[in-house]
Write a protein that holds these residues in place. Structure first.
Motif, PDB file in Angstrom:
ATOM      1  N   PRO A 181      24.025  73.843  33.137  1.00  0.00           N
ATOM      2  CA  PRO A 181      23.448  72.584  32.627  1.00  0.00           C
ATOM      3  C   PRO A 181      23.734  71.374  33.533  1.00  0.00           C
ATOM      4  CG  PRO A 181      25.377  73.223  31.336  1.00  0.00           C
ATOM      5  CD  PRO A 181      25.095  74.363  32.276  1.00  0.00           C
ATOM      6  N   ILE A 182      22.867  70.398  33.418  1.00  0.00           N
ATOM      7  CA  ILE A 182      22.973  69.187  34.237  1.00  0.00           C
ATOM      8  C   ILE A 182      23.766  68.110  33.501  1.00  0.00           C
ATOM      9  CG2 ILE A 182      21.624  67.250  35.200  1.00  0.00           C
ATOM     10  CD1 ILE A 182      19.343  69.257  35.662  1.00  0.00           C
ATOM     11  N   SER A 183      24.700  67.493  34.200  1.00  0.00           N
ATOM     12  CA  SER A 183      25.361  66.276  33.695  1.00  0.00           C
ATOM     13  C   SER A 183      25.149  65.174  34.713  1.00  0.00           C
ATOM     14  CB  SER A 183      26.868  66.486  33.529  1.00  0.00           C
ATOM     15  OG  SER A 183      27.138  67.650  32.787  1.00  0.00           O
ATOM     16  N   ILE A 184      24.932  63.984  34.216  1.00  0.00           N
ATOM     17  CA  ILE A 184      24.673  62.827  35.071  1.00  0.00           C
ATOM     18  C   ILE A 184      25.612  61.700  34.672  1.00  0.00           C
ATOM     19  CG2 ILE A 184      22.956  60.989  35.567  1.00  0.00           C
ATOM     20  CD1 ILE A 184      22.264  63.708  36.820  1.00  0.00           C
ATOM     21  N   SER A 185      26.155  60.999  35.663  1.00  0.00           N
ATOM     22  CA  SER A 185      26.924  59.793  35.358  1.00  0.00           C
ATOM     23  C   SER A 185      26.684  58.743  36.428  1.00  0.00           C
ATOM     24  CB  SER A 185      28.419  60.104  35.275  1.00  0.00           C
ATOM     25  OG  SER A 185      29.145  58.883  35.210  1.00  0.00           O
ATOM     26  N   LYS A 188      31.246  57.480  36.769  1.00  0.00           N
ATOM     27  CA  LYS A 188      32.377  58.097  37.485  1.00  0.00           C
ATOM     28  C   LYS A 188      32.023  59.474  38.051  1.00  0.00           C
ATOM     29  CE  LYS A 188      34.696  59.451  33.133  1.00  0.00           C
ATOM     30  NZ  LYS A 188      33.530  59.623  32.338  1.00  0.00           N
ATOM     31  N   PRO A 189      32.710  59.832  39.161  1.00  0.00           N
ATOM     32  CA  PRO A 189      32.422  61.124  39.790  1.00  0.00           C
ATOM     33  C   PRO A 189      32.890  62.283  38.910  1.00  0.00           C
ATOM     34  CG  PRO A 189      34.248  60.009  40.902  1.00  0.00           C
ATOM     35  CD  PRO A 189      33.735  59.057  39.877  1.00  0.00           C
ATOM     36  N   PHE A 190      32.326  63.448  39.130  1.00  0.00           N
ATOM     37  CA  PHE A 190      32.783  64.650  38.443  1.00  0.00           C
ATOM     38  C   PHE A 190      33.916  65.252  39.272  1.00  0.00           C
ATOM     39  CE2 PHE A 190      28.435  64.065  36.965  1.00  0.00           C
ATOM     40  CZ  PHE A 190      28.628  64.124  35.589  1.00  0.00           C
ATOM     41  N   PRO A 191      35.084  65.442  38.629  1.00  0.00           N
ATOM     42  CA  PRO A 191      36.246  65.927  39.380  1.00  0.00           C
ATOM     43  C   PRO A 191      35.926  67.226  40.124  1.00  0.00           C
ATOM     44  CG  PRO A 191      36.852  65.369  37.122  1.00  0.00           C
ATOM     45  CD  PRO A 191      35.370  65.237  37.204  1.00  0.00           C
ATOM     46  N   GLY A 192      36.375  67.294  41.343  1.00  0.00           N
ATOM     47  CA  GLY A 192      36.219  68.520  42.120  1.00  0.00           C
ATOM     48  C   GLY A 192      34.946  68.578  42.939  1.00  0.00           C
ATOM     49  N   LEU A 193      33.988  67.697  42.646  1.00  0.00           N
ATOM     50  CA  LEU A 193      32.745  67.730  43.431  1.00  0.00           C
ATOM     51  C   LEU A 193      32.837  66.766  44.612  1.00  0.00           C
ATOM     52  CD1 LEU A 193      29.877  67.900  40.778  1.00  0.00           C
ATOM     53  CD2 LEU A 193      30.948  69.744  42.067  1.00  0.00           C
ATOM     54  N   GLY A 210      25.798  51.855  50.258  1.00  0.00           N
ATOM     55  CA  GLY A 210      25.550  52.610  49.024  1.00  0.00           C
ATOM     56  C   GLY A 210      25.396  54.096  49.326  1.00  0.00           C
ATOM     57  N   HIS A 211      24.702  54.812  48.464  1.00  0.00           N
ATOM     58  CA  HIS A 211      24.335  56.214  48.719  1.00  0.00           C
ATOM     59  C   HIS A 211      25.519  57.107  49.092  1.00  0.00           C
ATOM     60  CE1 HIS A 211      20.713  53.699  49.646  1.00  0.00           C
ATOM     61  NE2 HIS A 211      20.244  54.507  48.725  1.00  0.00           N
ATOM     62  N   ASN A 212      26.656  56.821  48.471  1.00  0.00           N
ATOM     63  CA  ASN A 212      27.856  57.594  48.811  1.00  0.00           C
ATOM     64  C   ASN A 212      28.474  58.252  47.581  1.00  0.00           C
ATOM     65  OD1 ASN A 212      28.853  55.403  47.503  1.00  0.00           O
ATOM     66  ND2 ASN A 212      29.863  54.487  49.278  1.00  0.00           N
ATOM     67  N   MET A 213      27.650  58.500  46.576  1.00  0.00           N
ATOM     68  CA  MET A 213      28.183  59.148  45.361  1.00  0.00           C
ATOM     69  C   MET A 213      27.891  60.655  45.424  1.00  0.00           C
ATOM     70  SD  MET A 213      27.331  56.118  42.696  1.00  0.00           S
ATOM     71  CE  MET A 213      27.138  54.477  43.356  1.00  0.00           C
ATOM     72  N   ALA A 214      27.003  61.173  44.568  1.00  0.00           N
ATOM     73  CA  ALA A 214      26.747  62.621  44.606  1.00  0.00           C
ATOM     74  C   ALA A 214      26.209  63.036  45.966  1.00  0.00           C
ATOM     75  CB  ALA A 214      25.739  62.994  43.526  1.00  0.00           C
ATOM     76  N   VAL A 215      26.524  64.263  46.362  1.00  0.00           N
ATOM     77  CA  VAL A 215      25.912  64.846  47.557  1.00  0.00           C
ATOM     78  C   VAL A 215      24.935  65.915  47.083  1.00  0.00           C
ATOM     79  CG1 VAL A 215      26.284  66.102  49.706  1.00  0.00           C
ATOM     80  CG2 VAL A 215      27.962  64.383  48.949  1.00  0.00           C
ATOM     81  N   GLY A 223      24.623  57.538  42.121  1.00  0.00           N
ATOM     82  CA  GLY A 223      24.893  58.226  40.860  1.00  0.00           C
ATOM     83  C   GLY A 223      25.507  59.589  41.107  1.00  0.00           C
ATOM     84  N   TYR A 224      26.175  60.114  40.069  1.00  0.00           N
ATOM     85  CA  TYR A 224      26.855  61.404  40.177  1.00  0.00           C
ATOM     86  C   TYR A 224      26.101  62.456  39.372  1.00  0.00           C
ATOM     87  CZ  TYR A 224      30.508  58.378  41.965  1.00  0.00           C
ATOM     88  OH  TYR A 224      31.192  57.455  42.696  1.00  0.00           O
ATOM     89  N   MET A 225      26.140  63.655  39.885  1.00  0.00           N
ATOM     90  CA  MET A 225      25.401  64.738  39.252  1.00  0.00           C
ATOM     91  C   MET A 225      26.185  66.028  39.348  1.00  0.00           C
ATOM     92  SD  MET A 225      21.583  66.071  40.166  1.00  0.00           S
ATOM     93  CE  MET A 225      20.921  67.443  39.212  1.00  0.00           C
ATOM     94  N   LYS A 226      26.118  66.811  38.281  1.00  0.00           N
ATOM     95  CA  LYS A 226      26.781  68.110  38.245  1.00  0.00           C
ATOM     96  C   LYS A 226      25.816  69.127  37.649  1.00  0.00           C
ATOM     97  CE  LYS A 226      30.713  70.292  36.069  1.00  0.00           C
ATOM     98  NZ  LYS A 226      31.659  70.176  34.987  1.00  0.00           N
ATOM     99  N   GLY A 227      25.831  70.342  38.181  1.00  0.00           N
ATOM    100  CA  GLY A 227      24.999  71.408  37.597  1.00  0.00           C
ATOM    101  C   GLY A 227      23.555  71.355  38.078  1.00  0.00           C
TER     102      GLY A 227
END
Ligand code: NG6
Ligand code: CA
Length: 500
Positions: A181-185, A188-193, A210-215, A223-227
């Motif tokens: 599943p997708i999580s967006i924030s 704050k960053p998602f730990p470990g990513l 800018g542009h230095n959050m999620a890869v 913005g941060y993204m997981k999954g």
């Protein structure tokens, strides 16, 4: 038969408005400036498909977007209401709620009511879901485009540089694996990513601001993204994906009236053209993305030709705001610009109150209704698209629909050489143009944006220009023509205060 001939003659003579077009396609580029197409003078990039449109249609030299950045510009285009009237219509994060109230008349809802099948493909950036309820990207997402008038929607939720980096098709993330599943924030960053900070050395395109959050895909985003690994878009094939969806929509709609809003990601950052376009220009990714944009236009035109729809389809090509070079990534846009003038003869660019912020390419091709190969200096603002396309498509507007939108369809089809007499240009502050006089309201802040190096038009005392004598806005006449400045300032206040 005799009546038919007569009617044809009358409409060809321009004395009678032509019948409503079978198809309407609005191709809405992102960040393409006035000078970025070869039909508007570009030499360092060739845009044969756009040039063909101009040759076969009407090219306007005074077409304006509603605002100098994306979200407010699109808000004005869709609703026919100036974004400055409504709070919360600035550049939106990727998890923002929909800023257009479902049920209110919009450009697509009016055309839908007129019997057109309506579709949006491409960049959305007007928010999704309801304020106060965070979007769950793993469930059906609503309200969105389909709740404000589009029958179908294949979109990127916000921008190419903002998470989530997935396509949303009719309210569902395309290709999502429920097990991932997708999580967006945006907090704050998602730990470990990894982030654009921590993994900077390994990025395939470095960021400049800018542009230095999620890869995602080796590129730092906002913005941060997981999954959602399987659902992630691929930057290289994004233009092809949108073009294919646009073609699919036209094919499906071939037997009925249709309205397609094709909002490209090109040439917004991150600029990652398909390998087919890499090196097509001497300008690096920014120039190559212009070539890629033109390819998309070519695919749409070829589809209309193939289906025999070209003659009776109104194709309108324009951009959401003016150009920018370094918009946050080290993509050589500054180093490789050479003699190219992205804003053409105009001063400033994206986010600017100067002409370069909102004066954009505007081409209308409609063989059944618009004479080929003409250029017009009529002033046309995208705020009038709702009223003008409604008129062209012969649909009536309910009271209050598009409160700032005026029917200037005659300017759009080349019959009126004047267009709007009063024009508001929204950037950080507002500017107003009446005839050739242009007034930029006083605004503190840097004259040149520190990150993008664009001239903003900010000035603590305001500025006044005469665009006829001084199209480049170099000679500030506010001290010499105080009466003109005062009148325009007053007019601007009247428009701003007008709640209707
Ligand atoms: C800015 C971004 C820029 C671009 C812009 C929106 C930074 C430093 N800059 O905040 O890269 O995304 O927003 O562009 O993050 S627009 O065309 O969608 O309005
Ligand atoms: Ca834009």
């Amino acid at each position: 038969m005799w009546m038919l001939c007569l009617l044809t003659v009358v409409s060809a003579a321009g004395q009678n408005a032509p019948a409503a077009p079978r198809g309407v396609v609005v191709i809405y580029a992102d960040d393409i400036g006035y000078g970025d197409l070869s039909c508007y003078g570009a030499k360092a990039v060739s845009t044969p498909a756009c040039d063909r449109l101009a040759r076969e249609g009407l090219r306007l030299t005074a077409g304006y977007s509603c605002a100098a950045t994306c979200t407010p510009s699109r808000y004005g285009l869709m609703t026919g209401e100036y974004a400055f009237r409504k709070k919360g219509t600035g550049i939106l994060p990727g998890d923002a709620a929909l800023i257009i109230e479902p049920g209110r008349p919009t450009l697509p809802s009016l055309l839908k009511a007129a019997g057109y099948t309506t579709g949006v493909v491409g960049k959305w950036h007007l928010g999704l879901g309801t304020a106060g309820t965070p979007i769950d990207w793993n469930k059906p997402i609503a309200p969105g485009p389909r709740e404000i008038g589009f029958d179908s929607a294949f979109i990127m939720p916000a921008t190419g540089d903002r998470v989530p980096c997935v396509y949303v098709e009719n309210g569902l993330v395309r290709g999502l694996d429920p097990g991932d599943p997708i999580s967006i924030s945006y907090q704050k960053p998602f730990p470990g990513l990894p982030t654009g900070q921590s993994a900077r050395a390994n990025l395939r395109m470095d960021w400049s601001h800018g542009h230095n959050m999620a890869v995602v895909g080796g590129i730092g985003r906002i913005g941060y993204m997981k999954g959602g690994a399987k659902a992630l878009w691929d930057d290289e094939t994004m233009a092809d994906t949108f073009a294919a969806k646009a073609v699919e929509f036209i094919e499906k709609s071939r037997d009925k009236p249709f309205f397609l809003f094709l909002a490209t990601h090109d040439i917004h950052v991150p600029r990652v053209p398909n390998p087919r376009f890499v090196g097509k220009t001497t300008m690096g990714p920014r120039g190559d993305c212009i070539a890629e944009f033109d390819d998309t236009v070519g695919k749409v035109l070829a589809t209309l030709d193939r289906l025999g729809l070209a003659r009776d389809t109104l194709v309108l090509l324009t951009s959401d705001n003016g150009p920018v070079l370094d918009d946050g990534y080290k993509d050589q846009s500054v180093e490789k610009i050479g003699a190219h003038k992205p804003a053409g003869p105009w001063r400033g660019g994206k986010s600017s109150m100067f002409e370069g912020g909102t004066r954009v390419p505007l081409i209308v091709r409609w063989p059944a209704g618009v004479a080929a190969g003409k250029t017009s200096d009529a002033v046309f603002s995208q705020i009038d698209m709702l009223a003008s396309l409604s008129a062209i498509c012969k649909t009536s507007r309910p009271a209050g629909a598009g409160p700032d939108s005026v029917d200037h369809s005659a300017a759009l089809i080349g019959d009126d050489k004047i267009g709007r007499s009063i024009l508001v240009q929204q950037a950080g502050g507002l500017a107003i143009r009446k005839g050739f006089w242009k007034y930029l309201e006083p605004r503190p802040g840097p004259a040149v944006a520190t990150s993008t190096h664009t001239e903003t038009g900010n000035h603590p005392k305001g500025q006044l220009f005469n665009l006829k004598e001084d199209p480049g806005e170099l000679d500030n006449r506010i001290g010499r023509n105080p009466d003109e400045a005062r009148q325009l300032a007053k007019l601007l206040e009247t428009i701003r205060a007008d709640k209707r």
